[in-house]
Write an enzyme that holds these catalytic residues in place. Sequence first.
Site, PDB file in Angstrom:
ATOM      1  CE  LYS A   1      -4.477   0.961   0.085  1.00 28.01           C
ATOM      2  NZ  LYS A   1      -5.531   0.260  -0.658  1.00 28.01           N
TER       3      LYS A   1
ATOM      4  CG  ASP B   1      -7.080   3.626  -1.431  1.00 25.15           C
ATOM      5  OD1 ASP B   1      -7.433   2.444  -1.363  1.00 25.15           O
ATOM      6  OD2 ASP B   1      -7.222   4.425  -0.477  1.00 25.15           O
TER       7      ASP B   1
END
Length: 443
Positions: free
Chosen positions: A125, A165
């Site tokens: 991430k 995201d």
Amino acid sequence: MSYVSDVLEKVIVKNPAQPEFVQAVKEVLESLEPVIEANPQYQKEAILERITEPERQLMFRVPWVDDNGKVQVNRGFRIQFNSAIGPYKGGLRLHPSVNLGIIKFLGFEQIFKNSLTGLPIGGGKGGSDFDPKGKSDREVMAFCQSFMTELFRHIGQDTDVPAGDIGTGAREIGYLFGQYKRLKNQYEGVLTGKGLTYGGSLARKEATGYGLLYITNELMKDHDMSLEGKTVCVSGAGNVAIYAAEKAAQLGAKVVTLTDSTGWIYDAEGIDLDAVKEIKEVKRARLSEYKNYRPNAEYNEGKFLWTIPCDVALPCATQNELDVEGAQNLINNKVTAVCEGANMPTTLEATKLLQGAGVLFVPGKAANAGGVATSALEMSQNSMRLSWTFEEVDQKLEGIMVNIYHNIANAAKKYGFEGNYVVGANIAGFVKVADTMIAQGVV
């Protein structure tokens, strides 16, 4: 002290001021006790210590020049958490709330979510505390180019494949990809969520929301119920929420709520998605404008407390949005199922309260895996230089989500936790990664 408790204590000591990461680790580790006891090799190989420590943590400055000629400096992150089953895979979050702890929590969750898809992708991430809201296209481009100028040396189609995201949509992915291509002088599927003209996949925008409903639908069917005629409350107003609402309507349900950072709407007749898409995707405006399209709908300022009666609740906004108060409201209104469309949107206390009341509860690492699953399908198309139809991608997505449901249900049942899909998701995702880590030695 048990092995799990000992590792959890070490994680807490080593990661001060990172409550989201500690929360994610605690939620996973506590449910793994029966698996650890049944497999002493996991302790011998220090799997828990290794799986809770990122393989690599990158933090870097991101300088860029705004439209007034002033230099701005943000902080960039990329956590390459676990590559046992494939290259690191996970999104880039652009939001003022981003810090190391949040990126670590998201990366840790990504390990198990990616494992559950059945596809060969590891967990990672990244992101920045940069806020794209209110910025011009030129400012967003300047930031993205600076961000990628550092990140490019750490990623690649067989190493680490970032995606979108919160705050990172098609515009941002385009600028990031263009800079990567310029710096590397090669054209590869290093990012997912790309535009359709340069390697993107059909159904990617819809994937997380659609996938959420595919797993919710399978959950209902497995309990001799149907989404047909059910009332659904959805939080959020981004891609996940909008396309969850769209698929819910296609499956015969009525979605009556959506939320954003300033307030929430309630439309007893069912949300008008064409209006929401124009407000959010075209105008990039607030949900307060919804009443201009549907005067009979309600708009309420402030936090959504899940007070609207519904059969199914789908939290699709952000972490820890559904707390004990919201969970109790849902229970009081006799909710049947809660399935998470966001990453860890329900607090641990609220999760336990819902499960204790007999509410069917599917965690985000399983329920919102449709996005990353379709990202992996985009990687496959890029590698083969192919482009599948919307229907082909959607069919594969539905198959993946149905398999995830049955895998987590079977894992829970195997270890004596039938119906506990949190435990089932953690066990099913963990065992695959842990066994692979053992097979590959201490690395």
